[in-house]
Enzyme design. Structure first.
Site, PDB file in Angstrom:
ATOM      1  N   ARG A  54      -3.928  -4.612   7.383  1.00  0.00           N
ATOM      2  CA  ARG A  54      -4.996  -3.561   7.877  1.00  0.00           C
ATOM      3  C   ARG A  54      -6.173  -4.353   8.492  1.00  0.00           C
ATOM      4  NH1 ARG A  54      -7.214  -0.870   2.968  1.00  0.00           N
ATOM      5  NH2 ARG A  54      -6.200  -2.549   1.723  1.00  0.00           N
ATOM      6  N   TYR A  85       5.932  -8.562   8.526  1.00  0.00           N
ATOM      7  CA  TYR A  85       5.477  -7.192   8.734  1.00  0.00           C
ATOM      8  C   TYR A  85       5.861  -6.825  10.040  1.00  0.00           C
ATOM      9  CZ  TYR A  85       2.948  -7.668   4.329  1.00  0.00           C
ATOM     10  OH  TYR A  85       2.567  -7.927   2.852  1.00  0.00           O
ATOM     11  N   ASP A 128      -6.229   2.284   7.673  1.00  0.00           N
ATOM     12  CA  ASP A 128      -4.727   3.031   7.937  1.00  0.00           C
ATOM     13  C   ASP A 128      -4.931   4.483   7.955  1.00  0.00           C
ATOM     14  OD1 ASP A 128      -5.107   4.051   5.391  1.00  0.00           O
ATOM     15  OD2 ASP A 128      -4.307   2.215   4.346  1.00  0.00           O
ATOM     16  N   ASP A 139       0.907  -1.053   0.165  1.00  0.00           N
ATOM     17  CA  ASP A 139       0.053  -0.062  -0.067  1.00  0.00           C
ATOM     18  C   ASP A 139       1.009   1.413   0.115  1.00  0.00           C
ATOM     19  OD1 ASP A 139      -2.341  -1.453   0.054  1.00  0.00           O
ATOM     20  OD2 ASP A 139      -2.528  -1.391   2.253  1.00  0.00           O
TER      21      ASP A 139
END
Length: 311
Positions: free
Chosen positions: A183, A78, A92, A50
């Site tokens: 997310r 991540y 986000d 993203d």
């Protein structure tokens, strides 16, 4: 009469650029910039990050693009900061504020909730995603204020580690299967804690066996000269490091490059013990020839072949 400037000839470059993608840039924009700087003829990336996310974005050039699917399918790691108590429309920092709640949770409560998200879980893809419905990405519907029903998908959270908690910020490290939306994971954790959440930051640190070690930034790529830029590329087989290696003598290597299945059971070729996907090299030169499936009785079935550049 003015003559048009000669169009710069694109180069046949083979290799992998481990890019540390900056915040605010789409994966495709990062690829276009890197491709232009390397003056490469053919390039592709191995799964998007993203725009608000940073970190490891392996970019494939030339023959390496044949193996990008292996990284699309690979597990990823991540590190993220989850902002508890605040929900946004995108999950986000790029979305609109939807709701704010008081955060009153303990470490014990957080650990208990995290345990529920380890292993196989069902996850509903977000509306703000590139998944397509009737040929149109979901995010286009979302921008029009349209919410479509989405089917839950089974994903695997291999590891979910609490790195720190300073209310309202929760720091996590996640290793997950392909198709996992961090997310959504952050939002679901916030919902389970009763306060809601969105991602404050997201950084990808690993894709398959590739890590941030040796990563370069677009600024470093911009400041380098042509020779330095090519030296920043990892070899094509950097994408294949998790596969066992098989080396073929010259005659067998030629047959392999013609797409022939090879019965290696009676040949003096060292083979791995297990039937699996392998990376195949020419014994004399050490050149990568491609990938293959090693089948029963030592049969080597070619999959993707690497074209030689010159002699």
């Amino acid at each position: 009469m003015q003559t048009k400037p000669e169009k710069k000839q694109r180069l046949l470059i083979d290799g992998v650029l481990l890019l540390d993608k900056p915040v605010g840039l789409s994966s495709n924009d990062a690829l276009i910039k890197a491709k232009r700087l390397l003056n490469a003829k053919k390039a592709g990336h191995t799964g998007t990050l993203d725009p608000f996310a940073t970190g490891l974005l392996p970019l494939c050039f030339g023959e390496a693009t044949k193996f990008s699917q292996d990284l699309l399918d690979a597990d990823k790691t991540y590190e993220t900061v989850v902002h508890l108590g605040v929900r946004t429309s995108t999950g986000d920092t790029e979305g609109e504020l939807l709701e704010q709640r008081e955060v009153d949770v303990t470490l014990d409560e957080i650990e208990a909730v995290l345990e529920r998200f380890r292993g196989e879980i069902d996850q509903v893809p977000p509306m703000h995603s590139a998944l397509k419905r009737d040929g149109k990405p979901l995010y286009e519907y979302a921008r029009q204020g349209i919410t479509l029903e989405r089917q839950a998908r089974r994903v695997t959270i291999h590891a979910l580690e609490l790195l720190g908690y300073e209310a309202p910020y929760l720091r996590l490290r996640v290793t997950c299967s392909k198709g996992t939306y961090i997310r959504v994971l952050g939002e679901d954790i916030g919902a389970a804690l009763g306060c809601g959440a969105h991602l404050q930051t997201l950084r990808r640190t690993q894709v398959g066996n590739l890590t941030l070690d040796g990563c370069v930034t677009l600024d470093q790529l911009t400041e380098a000269d042509d020779v330095q830029r090519e030296r920043m590329l990892a070899p094509v087989d950097a994408l294949l490091s998790s596969f066992p290696a098989v080396s073929l003598p010259e005659e067998l290597a030629k047959r392999f490059l013609h797409g022939q299945r090879l019965a290696l059971g009676r040949e003096s070729v060292e083979l791995p013990d297990l039937q699996s996907r392998v990376r195949v090299y020419a014994l004399e030169s050490g050149r990568l020839l491609g990938t293959a499936m090693l089948q029963a009785y030592g049969v080597l079935a070619p999959e993707r072949l690497v074209a030689g550049r010159g002699g």
